[in-house]
Motif scaffolding. Structure first.
Motif, PDB file in Angstrom:
ATOM      1  N   ARG A  31       0.830  -1.196   0.000  1.00  0.00           N
ATOM      2  CA  ARG A  31       0.000   0.000   0.000  1.00  0.00           C
ATOM      3  C   ARG A  31       0.874   1.258   0.000  1.00  0.00           C
ATOM      4  O   ARG A  31       0.611   2.226  -0.725  1.00  0.00           O
ATOM      5  CB  ARG A  31      -0.919   0.003   1.223  1.00  0.00           C
ATOM      6  CG  ARG A  31      -1.918   1.148   1.244  1.00  0.00           C
ATOM      7  CD  ARG A  31      -2.781   1.060   2.487  1.00  0.00           C
ATOM      8  NE  ARG A  31      -1.997   1.326   3.682  1.00  0.00           N
ATOM      9  CZ  ARG A  31      -1.715   2.559   4.126  1.00  0.00           C
ATOM     10  NH1 ARG A  31      -2.151   3.620   3.485  1.00  0.00           N
ATOM     11  NH2 ARG A  31      -1.002   2.732   5.226  1.00  0.00           N
ATOM     12  N   MET A  32       1.944   1.236   0.802  1.00  0.00           N
ATOM     13  CA  MET A  32       2.847   2.380   0.839  1.00  0.00           C
ATOM     14  C   MET A  32       3.558   2.550  -0.507  1.00  0.00           C
ATOM     15  O   MET A  32       3.741   3.681  -0.979  1.00  0.00           O
ATOM     16  CB  MET A  32       3.867   2.192   1.960  1.00  0.00           C
ATOM     17  CG  MET A  32       3.262   2.179   3.361  1.00  0.00           C
ATOM     18  SD  MET A  32       2.397   3.719   3.743  1.00  0.00           S
ATOM     19  CE  MET A  32       3.757   4.870   3.715  1.00  0.00           C
ATOM     20  N   GLU A  33       3.972   1.420  -1.145  1.00  0.00           N
ATOM     21  CA  GLU A  33       4.619   1.525  -2.449  1.00  0.00           C
ATOM     22  C   GLU A  33       3.695   2.157  -3.478  1.00  0.00           C
ATOM     23  O   GLU A  33       4.105   3.015  -4.261  1.00  0.00           O
ATOM     24  CB  GLU A  33       5.046   0.135  -2.924  1.00  0.00           C
ATOM     25  CG  GLU A  33       6.214  -0.449  -2.151  1.00  0.00           C
ATOM     26  CD  GLU A  33       6.587  -1.842  -2.643  1.00  0.00           C
ATOM     27  OE1 GLU A  33       5.925  -2.311  -3.607  1.00  0.00           O
ATOM     28  OE2 GLU A  33       7.500  -2.452  -2.083  1.00  0.00           O
ATOM     29  N   LEU A  34       2.435   1.719  -3.486  1.00  0.00           N
ATOM     30  CA  LEU A  34       1.475   2.268  -4.448  1.00  0.00           C
ATOM     31  C   LEU A  34       1.225   3.749  -4.183  1.00  0.00           C
ATOM     32  O   LEU A  34       1.086   4.545  -5.121  1.00  0.00           O
ATOM     33  CB  LEU A  34       0.163   1.488  -4.377  1.00  0.00           C
ATOM     34  CG  LEU A  34       0.236   0.023  -4.848  1.00  0.00           C
ATOM     35  CD1 LEU A  34      -1.093  -0.680  -4.619  1.00  0.00           C
ATOM     36  CD2 LEU A  34       0.601  -0.042  -6.325  1.00  0.00           C
ATOM     37  N   MET A  35       1.171   4.129  -2.895  1.00  0.00           N
ATOM     38  CA  MET A  35       0.982   5.530  -2.566  1.00  0.00           C
ATOM     39  C   MET A  35       2.161   6.363  -3.051  1.00  0.00           C
ATOM     40  O   MET A  35       1.980   7.468  -3.588  1.00  0.00           O
ATOM     41  CB  MET A  35       0.804   5.685  -1.046  1.00  0.00           C
ATOM     42  CG  MET A  35      -0.524   5.171  -0.525  1.00  0.00           C
ATOM     43  SD  MET A  35      -0.636   5.273   1.277  1.00  0.00           S
ATOM     44  CE  MET A  35      -0.461   7.030   1.529  1.00  0.00           C
ATOM     45  N   LEU A  36       3.397   5.830  -2.890  1.00  0.00           N
ATOM     46  CA  LEU A  36       4.574   6.562  -3.342  1.00  0.00           C
ATOM     47  C   LEU A  36       4.580   6.699  -4.869  1.00  0.00           C
ATOM     48  O   LEU A  36       4.912   7.759  -5.401  1.00  0.00           O
ATOM     49  CB  LEU A  36       5.847   5.843  -2.869  1.00  0.00           C
ATOM     50  CG  LEU A  36       6.146   5.943  -1.370  1.00  0.00           C
ATOM     51  CD1 LEU A  36       7.328   5.057  -1.009  1.00  0.00           C
ATOM     52  CD2 LEU A  36       6.418   7.382  -0.969  1.00  0.00           C
ATOM     53  N   ARG A  37       4.222   5.610  -5.571  1.00  0.00           N
ATOM     54  CA  ARG A  37       4.176   5.698  -7.035  1.00  0.00           C
ATOM     55  C   ARG A  37       3.132   6.711  -7.486  1.00  0.00           C
ATOM     56  O   ARG A  37       3.366   7.492  -8.410  1.00  0.00           O
ATOM     57  CB  ARG A  37       3.853   4.329  -7.631  1.00  0.00           C
ATOM     58  CG  ARG A  37       4.972   3.296  -7.500  1.00  0.00           C
ATOM     59  CD  ARG A  37       4.727   2.136  -8.450  1.00  0.00           C
ATOM     60  NE  ARG A  37       5.689   1.069  -8.212  1.00  0.00           N
ATOM     61  CZ  ARG A  37       5.409  -0.027  -7.523  1.00  0.00           C
ATOM     62  NH1 ARG A  37       4.206  -0.191  -7.023  1.00  0.00           N
ATOM     63  NH2 ARG A  37       6.319  -0.962  -7.356  1.00  0.00           N
ATOM     64  N   GLU A  38       1.954   6.676  -6.822  1.00  0.00           N
ATOM     65  CA  GLU A  38       0.908   7.615  -7.201  1.00  0.00           C
ATOM     66  C   GLU A  38       1.335   9.048  -6.913  1.00  0.00           C
ATOM     67  O   GLU A  38       1.086   9.959  -7.717  1.00  0.00           O
ATOM     68  CB  GLU A  38      -0.378   7.282  -6.431  1.00  0.00           C
ATOM     69  CG  GLU A  38      -1.546   8.208  -6.689  1.00  0.00           C
ATOM     70  CD  GLU A  38      -2.048   8.143  -8.132  1.00  0.00           C
ATOM     71  OE1 GLU A  38      -2.776   9.050  -8.540  1.00  0.00           O
ATOM     72  OE2 GLU A  38      -1.687   7.178  -8.839  1.00  0.00           O
ATOM     73  N   ALA A  39       2.010   9.254  -5.769  1.00  0.00           N
ATOM     74  CA  ALA A  39       2.477  10.600  -5.436  1.00  0.00           C
ATOM     75  C   ALA A  39       3.509  11.072  -6.451  1.00  0.00           C
ATOM     76  O   ALA A  39       3.507  12.239  -6.864  1.00  0.00           O
ATOM     77  CB  ALA A  39       3.064  10.621  -4.022  1.00  0.00           C
ATOM     78  N   ASP A  40       4.391  10.163  -6.880  1.00  0.00           N
ATOM     79  CA  ASP A  40       5.397  10.543  -7.869  1.00  0.00           C
ATOM     80  C   ASP A  40       4.751  10.882  -9.205  1.00  0.00           C
ATOM     81  O   ASP A  40       5.135  11.836  -9.867  1.00  0.00           O
ATOM     82  CB  ASP A  40       6.395   9.387  -8.042  1.00  0.00           C
ATOM     83  CG  ASP A  40       7.570   9.783  -8.923  1.00  0.00           C
ATOM     84  OD1 ASP A  40       8.302  10.710  -8.535  1.00  0.00           O
ATOM     85  OD2 ASP A  40       7.741   9.172  -9.984  1.00  0.00           O
ATOM     86  N   ARG A  41       3.726  10.093  -9.595  1.00  0.00           N
ATOM     87  CA  ARG A  41       3.026  10.377 -10.853  1.00  0.00           C
ATOM     88  C   ARG A  41       2.313  11.725 -10.780  1.00  0.00           C
ATOM     89  O   ARG A  41       2.366  12.522 -11.722  1.00  0.00           O
ATOM     90  CB  ARG A  41       2.009   9.264 -11.128  1.00  0.00           C
ATOM     91  CG  ARG A  41       1.265   9.429 -12.453  1.00  0.00           C
ATOM     92  CD  ARG A  41       0.168   8.398 -12.577  1.00  0.00           C
ATOM     93  NE  ARG A  41      -0.869   8.598 -11.592  1.00  0.00           N
ATOM     94  CZ  ARG A  41      -1.837   9.520 -11.694  1.00  0.00           C
ATOM     95  NH1 ARG A  41      -1.893  10.300 -12.752  1.00  0.00           N
ATOM     96  NH2 ARG A  41      -2.741   9.645 -10.747  1.00  0.00           N
ATOM     97  N   ARG A  42       1.659  11.988  -9.662  1.00  0.00           N
ATOM     98  CA  ARG A  42       0.963  13.268  -9.529  1.00  0.00           C
ATOM     99  C   ARG A  42       1.944  14.432  -9.521  1.00  0.00           C
ATOM    100  O   ARG A  42       1.639  15.507 -10.033  1.00  0.00           O
ATOM    101  CB  ARG A  42       0.127  13.265  -8.247  1.00  0.00           C
ATOM    102  CG  ARG A  42      -1.062  12.305  -8.311  1.00  0.00           C
ATOM    103  CD  ARG A  42      -1.899  12.377  -7.054  1.00  0.00           C
ATOM    104  NE  ARG A  42      -3.055  11.500  -7.130  1.00  0.00           N
ATOM    105  CZ  ARG A  42      -3.958  11.364  -6.160  1.00  0.00           C
ATOM    106  NH1 ARG A  42      -3.830  12.075  -5.043  1.00  0.00           N
ATOM    107  NH2 ARG A  42      -4.978  10.546  -6.307  1.00  0.00           N
ATOM    108  N   LYS A  43       3.120  14.196  -8.921  1.00  0.00           N
ATOM    109  CA  LYS A  43       4.135  15.256  -8.926  1.00  0.00           C
ATOM    110  C   LYS A  43       4.540  15.606 -10.345  1.00  0.00           C
ATOM    111  O   LYS A  43       4.627  16.784 -10.715  1.00  0.00           O
ATOM    112  CB  LYS A  43       5.347  14.793  -8.113  1.00  0.00           C
ATOM    113  CG  LYS A  43       6.501  15.786  -8.042  1.00  0.00           C
ATOM    114  CD  LYS A  43       7.590  15.470  -9.054  1.00  0.00           C
ATOM    115  CE  LYS A  43       8.220  14.132  -8.757  1.00  0.00           C
ATOM    116  NZ  LYS A  43       9.280  13.794  -9.749  1.00  0.00           N
ATOM    117  N   ASP A  44       4.792  14.557 -11.183  1.00  0.00           N
ATOM    118  CA  ASP A  44       5.165  14.815 -12.571  1.00  0.00           C
ATOM    119  C   ASP A  44       4.050  15.538 -13.323  1.00  0.00           C
ATOM    120  O   ASP A  44       4.294  16.473 -14.088  1.00  0.00           O
ATOM    121  CB  ASP A  44       5.486  13.494 -13.281  1.00  0.00           C
ATOM    122  CG  ASP A  44       6.785  12.875 -12.775  1.00  0.00           C
ATOM    123  OD1 ASP A  44       7.605  13.624 -12.210  1.00  0.00           O
ATOM    124  OD2 ASP A  44       6.965  11.669 -12.931  1.00  0.00           O
TER     125      ASP A  44
END
Length: 879
Positions: free
Chosen positions: A492-505
């Motif tokens: 869950r934390m990995e998916l949250m980090l990936r989603e946060a990185d995608r939203r940042k881009d």
């Protein structure tokens, strides 16, 4: 008539517009095994592999665009019925009406080349797989430039980011554990002095547990002057080997300690079983003369309750003639009985004849105590496994049923068939897990770990596990034993980090795009102020200040957008041969005004004026301008900046140096990181976002080049070196350049329709165009634009793409019917990628400007359109 094709060892034919063959040369007849007169009149399709017919047709269709020469790779039918690969050179001829008539094809056999290339690619794949399987990576040290080129396997071993192909030599050595670093460097220096091959083992400092040990094997190469040029070699992971060696050493130490602590007694016996005990150890243990223990006298020291059993067990061992052991109680010198274990092994000669028995008798009382400690430790381990919810799953391969346990307790009633258990797994993960299980059950090695999702009591859960195959003594697979742990929270934390990185881009891209909208009217307003007459000196200074700051803001937004595009993989290079000297002078010209304004001195040295590289001209200019801008930004007034270009056989090197503030040792390793900056003054007068060098490095790497930054410290200047692969064989390409129109009278004006939902942008652009004598009409929506166009009948329409109701692409189609030429359509948009321009072109736009609009370029274009209108009118009048 002389026909050169008669003697060509290539397949030559000529076909008419319908594909009917009108001529073949003798080579084609021999290849097809058909006389020429029987080939003429048939279509070329009969001799081309069915799968390659579309390839030929595509090449023919492309020749209609004006280029009458095309190449294609196809398979042609041979006389023996086999198809062989050929390169087909097609040349079309036009008839009297200008249409494509006959087509001549010349086919050159490349079958062996294709086959050799396929074998080469297969060999490369096998080599890469071998390196991957062996955990081995290859490398090359460039000692002159202190750089290391490496394979992806080596980058993985050193934990460099994926895609790393080259690093500084110091970066590589800094990955070595501190306590190994100095001895490692000493060994390397000594080996390089000797000039022979070398091999070292060393430990990495990457925080991995267990520690990662590597073994390096290399060989030095020297140039013609005897100087060290490069070092080649391989590095492979020996962690498992080192761990096994350490376990072996530890095991040997434990064994020696155990033997010493238990007082093991060594003895031998004849083939008949008569014992010959060693003197000193046996005397110490029993307190009696060892002679009393010889032959069968040792039985007198065995506990009476164990004596007959021990005697019979020894006779059975003698009868079987195989190694075995006996445990019994034996009296010690103090009268106490100790549990001992006697091991006996037969020793035979080369003919298989029994020579003697060799044995040891060991006091195992301490081992019994150790066993109790092990059992206690096992109990603690079981408790820990239960607390961590580690599940042990056993799959019986005879019945294909699963049983479960937590710790050492089997869960009653928790037995499932394999198919039932697999049905609980997420459908997307089911095939992968099933393939893993079946491959492991067949004796394969599918990998160390597996992950899958399962529907549990708490909803969908992520599980991670590892498994091993248990075999019977005869080697038959019995069961799979797997440990499985819940990793749902981690996932869950990995998916949250990936989603946060995608939203940042996405946020960076949208931020850059949105910042362009307010910049457009500001730049237009500045241009209007500059066109006014009678501006006093102070106002002129303020206008220039606003222009400088607006341009600075535009560069920041462009850099931010470029970084976002590269991060998202949306950059596509338009590669062409580029003369390096020209690129350098263009970059210097672009920075000349800024350098002059700061009173700085720039020196340019392009020693090799004929060096070429293959690159994207826009991106190469962006690289050099960004580097020069950094140099100017961090160099004080009256400082010096120099840029030079030189080339060798392989590389073109562009070096920029300055006498500026330099870079501290702490910041130097981080200069290429996104948003990384050094210390700035409080006013941040020359500041930015810290993305310039990060963008430059990404663009350089897209060109297969490298970039390095060097500085001796703060206040001692900076040197930036860009290395790009040199292009030796290039083709000269012609390019159509739009010349700037000459000055003309402003008596002729254009009717302009300006459409933008940003009122400030639309109104300021209208004011600017009116200052040039044009008539303008503004609209703030697509509906208003359509209504205004019907009334105005504009010559030119400047349309924003991102309109809220109907976008600019659709509006363009509505404003100008198909096949019409007016109005001229100009796109004004914040999107400037190649695919954005292509989309605008397909929608009918004639020109494309990116916000904030380049005012001079737009006015120049309108002026050229005015002149075209005058020319058209003059022509009509003459008619």
């Amino acid at each position: 008539m002389y026909d050169p094709a008669q003697f060509l060892p290539s397949f030559v034919w000529r076909a008419d517009r319908d594909g009917v063959i009108r001529y073949v040369n003798p080579w084609a007849s021999r290849y097809l095994g058909i006389p020429a007169e029987q080939i003429i009149g048939r279509t070329w399709r009969e001799f081309v592999h069915p799968d390659d017919i579309d390839t030929v047709l595509d090449a023919v269709r492309q020749m209609r665009d004006g280029n009458l020469l095309r190449n294609a790779e196809v398979r042609l039918l041979r006389v023996d019925g086999a198809f062989r690969w050929h390169t087909l050179h097609l040349q079309a001829q036009r008839d009297e009406s200008g249409r494509i008539g006959d087509t001549v094809g010349v086919a050159t056999d490349i079958h062996h080349c294709r086959h050799a290339w396929a074998m080469y690619e297969a060999s490369e794949r096998r080599l890469k797989a071998a390196f991957q399987g062996a955990r081995m990576g290859a490398w090359e040290w460039d000692m002159k430039n202190q750089r290391v080129r490496m394979t992806e396997q080596l980058a993985e071993l050193y934990s460099f980011p994926p895609g790393t192909e080259a690093v500084a030599l110091s970066d590589l050595w800094n990955r070595i554990a501190p306590e190994h670093r100095e001895p490692f460097q000493q060994k390397v220096e000594q080996a390089l002095r000797c000039g022979g091959p070398f091999e070292f083992d060393y430990l990495l400092d990457d925080g991995v547990m267990p520690p990662r040990w590597l073994r390096m094997r290399g060989h030095a190469e020297f140039d013609g002057h005897g100087e060290l040029a490069s070092v080649h070699g391989v590095t492979f992971d020996i962690s498992k080997q080192r761990a096994a060696e350490e376990r072996l050493v530890l095991s040997e130490r434990r064994y020696r300690a155990l033997v010493e602590s238990t007082g093991a007694l060594v003895w031998s016996a004849g083939p008949d079983g008569n014992i010959r005990p060693a003197d000193e150890p046996w005397g110490k243990f029993t307190g009696a003369d060892p002679v009393q223990l010889e032959n069968w006298g040792w039985l007198d020291f065995v506990h009476p309750d164990d004596r007959e059993f021990t005697r019979q067990a020894w006779l059975d061992i003698l009868k079987r003639g195989t190694a075995s052991w006996i445990a019994f109680r034996m009296r010690r010198y103090d009268g106490r009985y100790r549990m001992v274990q006697a091991h006996a092994a037969p020793l035979h000669d080369e003919h298989g004849t029994l020579q003697e028995w060799f044995g040891t008798t060991t006091d195992v009382t301490a081992q019994h105590e150790a066993q109790a400690a092990i059992e206690a430790r096992s109990l603690r381990l079981n408790v820990a496994m239960q607390a961590a919810e580690i599940h042990i799953v056993a799959l019986d391969l005879d019945s294909w049923t699963l049983s479960f346990e937590v710790g050492s307790e089997t869960l009653e009633g928790e037995t499932l068939t394999y198919e039932a258990a697999l049905s609980r797994v997420n459908p997307d993960d089911r095939p992968v897990l099933d393939r893993y299980v079946r491959e492991l059950a067949a004796g394969g090695d599918p990998g160390a770990h597996f992950e899958f999702r399962v529907q549990g009591q708490r909803g969908e859960q992520w599980m991670e596990g590892s498994a091993l195959l248990q075999r019977a003594p005869d080697g038959k697979p019995l069961r799979l034993i797997a440990s499985v742990v819940d990793i749902t929270e981690r996932k869950r934390m990995e998916l949250m980090l990936r989603e946060a990185d995608r939203r940042k881009d996405e946020f960076l891209a949208m931020l850059a795009h949105e910042l362009r909208n307010p910049l457009a009217p500001i730049r237009t307003a500045i241009a209007l102020f500059e066109k006014q007459d009678g501006i006093d000196g102070r106002s002129a200074d303020l206008i220039r200040l606003m222009r400088r700051q607006t341009e600075h803001m535009t560069r920041i937004v462009d850099d931010l957008l470029e970084v976002s595009r590269i991060t998202q993989g949306r950059i596509a290079l338009q590669l062409e041969p580029i003369l390096v000297g020209t690129a350098v002078y263009h970059a210097v010209e672009a920075m000349a005004a800024s350098v002059e304004a700061r009173g700085q001195h720039m020196n340019v040295d392009v020693s090799d004026a004929t060096a070429w590289v293959l690159g994207d001209a826009t991106r190469i200019s962006q690289i050099l301008v960004n580097i020069l801008n950094n140099a100017s930004k961090y160099t004080p007034e009256q400082g010096n900046i120099s840029i030079s270009a030189r080339a060798d056989e392989t590389w073109v090197e562009i070096v920029t140096t300055d006498t500026g503030t330099g870079i501290s040792a702490e910041l130097l390793p981080k200069v290429f990181e996104l948003f990384s900056q050094g210390d700035r003054p409080l006013d941040r007068s020359s500041g930015g976002l810290g993305i310039g060098l990060s963008l430059v490095r990404k663009l350089v790497e897209l060109h297969d080049g490298t970039i390095t930054v060097q500085s001796e410290g703060e206040g001692r200047g900076t040197t930036v070196t860009v290395r790009l692969p040199r292009l030796h064989h290039h083709e000269r390409h012609s390019a159509q350049v739009l010349s700037g129109p000459g000055t003309s009278a402003k008596s002729a004006a254009l009717q302009l329709l300006i459409v933008d939902d940003n009122r400030d942008a639309a109104d300021s652009l209208a004011m600017l165009c009116e200052s040039e004598g044009h008539f303008t009409r503004t609209a703030y929506s697509s509906a208003e634009a359509i209504e205004a166009a019907a009334q105005l009948r504009p010559d030119v329409a400047l349309l924003d793409i991102g309109l809220p109701d109907v976008d600019g692409y659709e509006l363009a189609r509505r404003l100008r019917p198909k096949d019409a030429t007016t109005p001229v359509l100009i796109a004004i948009t914040g999107y400037g990628q190649a695919d954005d321009r292509l989309r605008a072109q397909s929608a009918g736009f004639d020109y494309h400007f990116v916000k904030p609009v380049n005012v001079e370029g737009l006015l120049t274009l309108l002026s050229s359109l005015t002149e075209r209108g005058q020319a058209s009118g003059a022509a009509s009048g003459a008619t």
